[in-house]
Write a protein that holds these residues in place. Sequence first.
Motif, PDB file in Angstrom:
ATOM      1  N   HIS A  49      29.346  43.158  30.352  1.00  0.00           N
ATOM      2  CA  HIS A  49      30.539  43.962  30.972  1.00  0.00           C
ATOM      3  C   HIS A  49      29.933  44.132  32.668  1.00  0.00           C
ATOM      4  CE1 HIS A  49      32.469  47.659  32.455  1.00  0.00           C
ATOM      5  NE2 HIS A  49      33.131  47.525  31.348  1.00  0.00           N
ATOM      6  N   ASN A 104      32.868  34.164  42.556  1.00  0.00           N
ATOM      7  CA  ASN A 104      32.426  33.985  41.115  1.00  0.00           C
ATOM      8  C   ASN A 104      32.967  35.071  40.150  1.00  0.00           C
ATOM      9  OD1 ASN A 104      31.138  36.445  42.008  1.00  0.00           O
ATOM     10  ND2 ASN A 104      29.317  35.992  41.450  1.00  0.00           N
ATOM     11  N   PRO A 105      34.351  35.198  40.266  1.00  0.00           N
ATOM     12  CA  PRO A 105      35.004  36.314  39.680  1.00  0.00           C
ATOM     13  C   PRO A 105      35.393  36.221  38.187  1.00  0.00           C
ATOM     14  CG  PRO A 105      36.655  35.032  40.695  1.00  0.00           C
ATOM     15  CD  PRO A 105      35.290  34.426  40.948  1.00  0.00           C
ATOM     16  N   ARG A 106      35.014  34.678  37.733  1.00  0.00           N
ATOM     17  CA  ARG A 106      35.426  34.502  36.329  1.00  0.00           C
ATOM     18  C   ARG A 106      34.494  34.568  35.312  1.00  0.00           C
ATOM     19  NH1 ARG A 106      38.052  28.438  35.330  1.00  0.00           N
ATOM     20  NH2 ARG A 106      36.249  27.765  36.455  1.00  0.00           N
ATOM     21  N   ALA A 107      34.685  34.905  34.076  1.00  0.00           N
ATOM     22  CA  ALA A 107      33.661  35.140  33.208  1.00  0.00           C
ATOM     23  C   ALA A 107      33.370  33.477  33.001  1.00  0.00           C
ATOM     24  CB  ALA A 107      34.186  35.691  32.012  1.00  0.00           C
ATOM     25  N   ALA A 154      38.603  52.270  39.235  1.00  0.00           N
ATOM     26  CA  ALA A 154      39.389  51.685  38.313  1.00  0.00           C
ATOM     27  C   ALA A 154      39.018  51.882  36.873  1.00  0.00           C
ATOM     28  CB  ALA A 154      39.290  50.174  38.552  1.00  0.00           C
ATOM     29  N   SER A 162      29.082  41.565  34.334  1.00  0.00           N
ATOM     30  CA  SER A 162      29.754  40.327  35.003  1.00  0.00           C
ATOM     31  C   SER A 162      31.051  40.918  35.733  1.00  0.00           C
ATOM     32  CB  SER A 162      29.362  39.065  34.415  1.00  0.00           C
ATOM     33  OG  SER A 162      30.918  38.953  33.452  1.00  0.00           O
ATOM     34  N   ARG A 163      31.309  41.692  35.218  1.00  0.00           N
ATOM     35  CA  ARG A 163      32.833  42.074  35.680  1.00  0.00           C
ATOM     36  C   ARG A 163      32.877  42.988  37.184  1.00  0.00           C
ATOM     37  NH1 ARG A 163      35.324  45.791  31.958  1.00  0.00           N
ATOM     38  NH2 ARG A 163      37.368  45.370  33.006  1.00  0.00           N
ATOM     39  N   HIS A 164      33.864  42.916  37.670  1.00  0.00           N
ATOM     40  CA  HIS A 164      33.741  43.674  39.352  1.00  0.00           C
ATOM     41  C   HIS A 164      34.835  44.854  39.119  1.00  0.00           C
ATOM     42  CE1 HIS A 164      31.909  39.972  40.397  1.00  0.00           C
ATOM     43  NE2 HIS A 164      32.719  39.332  39.657  1.00  0.00           N
ATOM     44  N   VAL A 165      34.402  45.877  38.562  1.00  0.00           N
ATOM     45  CA  VAL A 165      35.330  46.965  38.388  1.00  0.00           C
ATOM     46  C   VAL A 165      34.944  48.136  39.218  1.00  0.00           C
ATOM     47  CG1 VAL A 165      36.435  48.610  36.888  1.00  0.00           C
ATOM     48  CG2 VAL A 165      35.455  46.370  35.869  1.00  0.00           C
ATOM     49  N   PRO A 191      35.701  51.215  47.864  1.00  0.00           N
ATOM     50  CA  PRO A 191      35.508  50.146  47.053  1.00  0.00           C
ATOM     51  C   PRO A 191      36.231  48.872  47.353  1.00  0.00           C
ATOM     52  CG  PRO A 191      36.271  51.926  45.965  1.00  0.00           C
ATOM     53  CD  PRO A 191      36.395  52.378  47.562  1.00  0.00           C
ATOM     54  N   ALA A 192      35.811  47.715  47.039  1.00  0.00           N
ATOM     55  CA  ALA A 192      36.558  46.321  46.982  1.00  0.00           C
ATOM     56  C   ALA A 192      36.830  46.026  45.509  1.00  0.00           C
ATOM     57  CB  ALA A 192      35.811  45.414  47.597  1.00  0.00           C
ATOM     58  N   PRO A 193      37.915  46.660  44.808  1.00  0.00           N
ATOM     59  CA  PRO A 193      38.102  46.588  43.434  1.00  0.00           C
ATOM     60  C   PRO A 193      38.239  45.124  43.019  1.00  0.00           C
ATOM     61  CG  PRO A 193      40.076  47.269  44.594  1.00  0.00           C
ATOM     62  CD  PRO A 193      39.152  47.211  45.600  1.00  0.00           C
ATOM     63  N   LEU A 194      38.837  44.223  43.745  1.00  0.00           N
ATOM     64  CA  LEU A 194      39.135  42.880  43.202  1.00  0.00           C
ATOM     65  C   LEU A 194      38.441  41.793  44.182  1.00  0.00           C
ATOM     66  CD1 LEU A 194      43.040  43.356  42.644  1.00  0.00           C
ATOM     67  CD2 LEU A 194      41.270  43.116  40.831  1.00  0.00           C
ATOM     68  N   LYS A 195      38.246  40.735  43.459  1.00  0.00           N
ATOM     69  CA  LYS A 195      37.304  39.579  44.405  1.00  0.00           C
ATOM     70  C   LYS A 195      38.351  38.892  44.917  1.00  0.00           C
ATOM     71  CE  LYS A 195      32.940  39.206  43.238  1.00  0.00           C
ATOM     72  NZ  LYS A 195      31.851  38.642  43.959  1.00  0.00           N
TER      73      LYS A 195
END
Lengths: 256, 513
Positions: free
Chosen positions: A238, A228-231, A247, A240-243, A33-37
């Motif tokens: 939900h 594009n990580p921001r809301a 996590a 649109s989040r990258h979880v 996984p790539a948990p964070l942008k």
Amino acid sequence: MALTGIYAFLFYFAFVVLVGGVGYKIVQYARTPAPLKIPTTPAPTTRSGVVLRMGREVVLFESLFRSNKWIWIFGWLFHAGLFIVLARHLRYFTEPVWWWVDLIQPFGKYGAFAMIIGLVGLWARRLLVDRVRYITAPSDHLMLLLLTAIGVSGALMTFVNHTDIIAVKAFFLGIMGFEFGSMQPLPGDLLLLLHLGMVALLMLIFPFSKLLHAPGVFFSPSRNQVDNPRAEPGLRAHDSRHVAPWAVELETDRKA
Amino acid sequence: MADFETPELDDIPTIPTVKPGTMEHSAPYVAKPVIQAPLGFPGELVDDWETVAVAKLGELSNKYRALRVYLDSCVKCGACTDKCHYYLGTSDPKNMPVARQDLLRKVYRRYYTLAGKWFPKLVGATDMTKEVLDDWYSYYHQCSQCRRCSVFCPYGIDTAEISMAAREIMDAVGKGQKYCNEIIGKVFKIGNNLGLPEPALRDTLEDLEEEVEEECGVPVKFPLDVKGADVLLVTPSADFFAEPHIDGLIGYGKVFHQAGISWTVSSHASEAANFGMFIGSYENMRRVSMRIREAALDLGVKRIVFGECGHAWRVAYSFLNTLAGPFDFLDPNYPVPQHICEVTHDLIQKGVLKFDKSQNDHMVLTYHDSCNVARASRMGSKPGGQFTIPREILKAVCNNYVDMAQDSIHDATYCCGGGGGLLTDDLMELRVRGAKPRMEAVKQVVDAHGVTNMAAICAICKSQFTKVFPYYGYGMDMIVSLHQLVSNAIIMDGAQDGAGDAQETAEDAPQNA
């Protein structure tokens, strides 16, 4: 005939290791996984922008161009030479030969020189620049030696000591068609045997070495992620989040 | 602490030759058990720590694609070797990004690759030993996670990701860094990095209201824990008392006041910075982020706005929605979160804010792109907004502006030298040496254009430059907050002299101007 059998076995084995090994790493990269942008910004905000960015990296070595012109010149020369040489070699594995492979033959022959010049330049940097010498391991020298020797032996067969390429092609078409009953003999030419042996060795070490940068570059999150990580307005759901899957387990305390 | 010499600035920046071991002695104080405990880390080196460390490395490379791909992909081409400000300032080869990564990579190779298991000497693989751990502790605390190397790497290999993993492994075996971990503990206990409790915060903000009203004659409010405000402002706690940070906070207050936007600070989430990122801990980063979500819900705000802070803006822009989202309870007309510069820039575009630029005429300004704003975040809707928006604000509020050399700004910007959890006195030598490339770029514009001040939008940059400018012969007040300049020039309705706040600017005039 024993020689033909040994080389046939060697190439079957090298092919399996190369495809299996690199395939395994690709699957491993894809499943991690790539948990964070984490794109290195400024980054494209669309998928197609990312494809363009990656295209420029892979074809033109854009970031390397910004970093260091000498490494870029030699690195790009080597890779471009290698690419055209590999494309030219398709003529030994296809019957009839594809039209575009025929077309590039005259240029492909000289690709070997680009390759060799690039490799020698990169090697010189390893020896002459103290920073690069500091980070060099014995395997880095051996890798350069192997690639240079493959290039030089190949160029010698093209320009100096011709080998029976018709027989070579018959051999490879034979092993590609699994024609074990009527295996075509490989010419016993020393230069050719050396060249092929080293190519097989390169295929064998590919999945276990830094040559993994070839598939790796496509999986580099700092280059392949969309910024594009921001809301943003209108993207609050939900999805649109990258979880990352691991996590999600941490999220038991979430209220609203 | 050992004495050290401030490096001589070169007129033409040069790449130093390698001098192994010059920074081996540099390491921050180790966290005591009482500091480790609230973060869920062992208090001291655990039994069989080598095995624990190797297992943790395996676990992390299964959890983070970046880590695994970056450990495999480096070809040692050397493109990054002259890109790190710490290498340029110290000459220590282990501060070259590739060599710093190799400290972790050689252990990864030994235990997780066939080549390293069978031929360790050939590929430069080594066992996990005390020597390796000590090297990790020294050199992974000489990385500010600024990502300059990732810009220049042909594969985008980001040493910040490797540093974070190394620090997380060290925390997992019980060798934590005092400065970062103590601060995270304070956030969990009190709500901010400085440990300012609610009453102290309230006093500070009330004093600030009085001071600002005295100076400009306008009753600008600095509200705390106001339910139903439109905007929750989350800003680094340094903004509540340090110079020049507080001048920036006054600027935010004036912008909100003049635009008629109701806002509040929260005592529960009175900190924008998230040191969980510095130590690579997803779980701690998430716990800090959740406080902002909780504050937004408790106070019933419609928007979340972040103040001037670099790594904070990275966590906010890039990670907040992931860590603490979804934010579907906020006003859907605004992105979550917003940067204060986006707010000010929008208001300037709409003609809501008017400025008297001459109020900043006593300064010639340049702008320092903070590393994590530049290379790990964005502002506005277009790529590169993080470069254009602050500069457009600057040009709207002052007459004299010059950029530093192209290879030291935008995404090629040099870190201030104090980011990533290194802003501690026990690392002063590293901080001064790491600032060298930035100082050389500053010196150029000072000499060529008479630059008097440098604006920044990061609390760490401001604190760091306040400390290191004097080492290089510049005044500590040469560093200013961007919103301090907004504050100087903004024309406030009902202001005493009708032309902004001339009194304040007169007092704030830098001594070195």
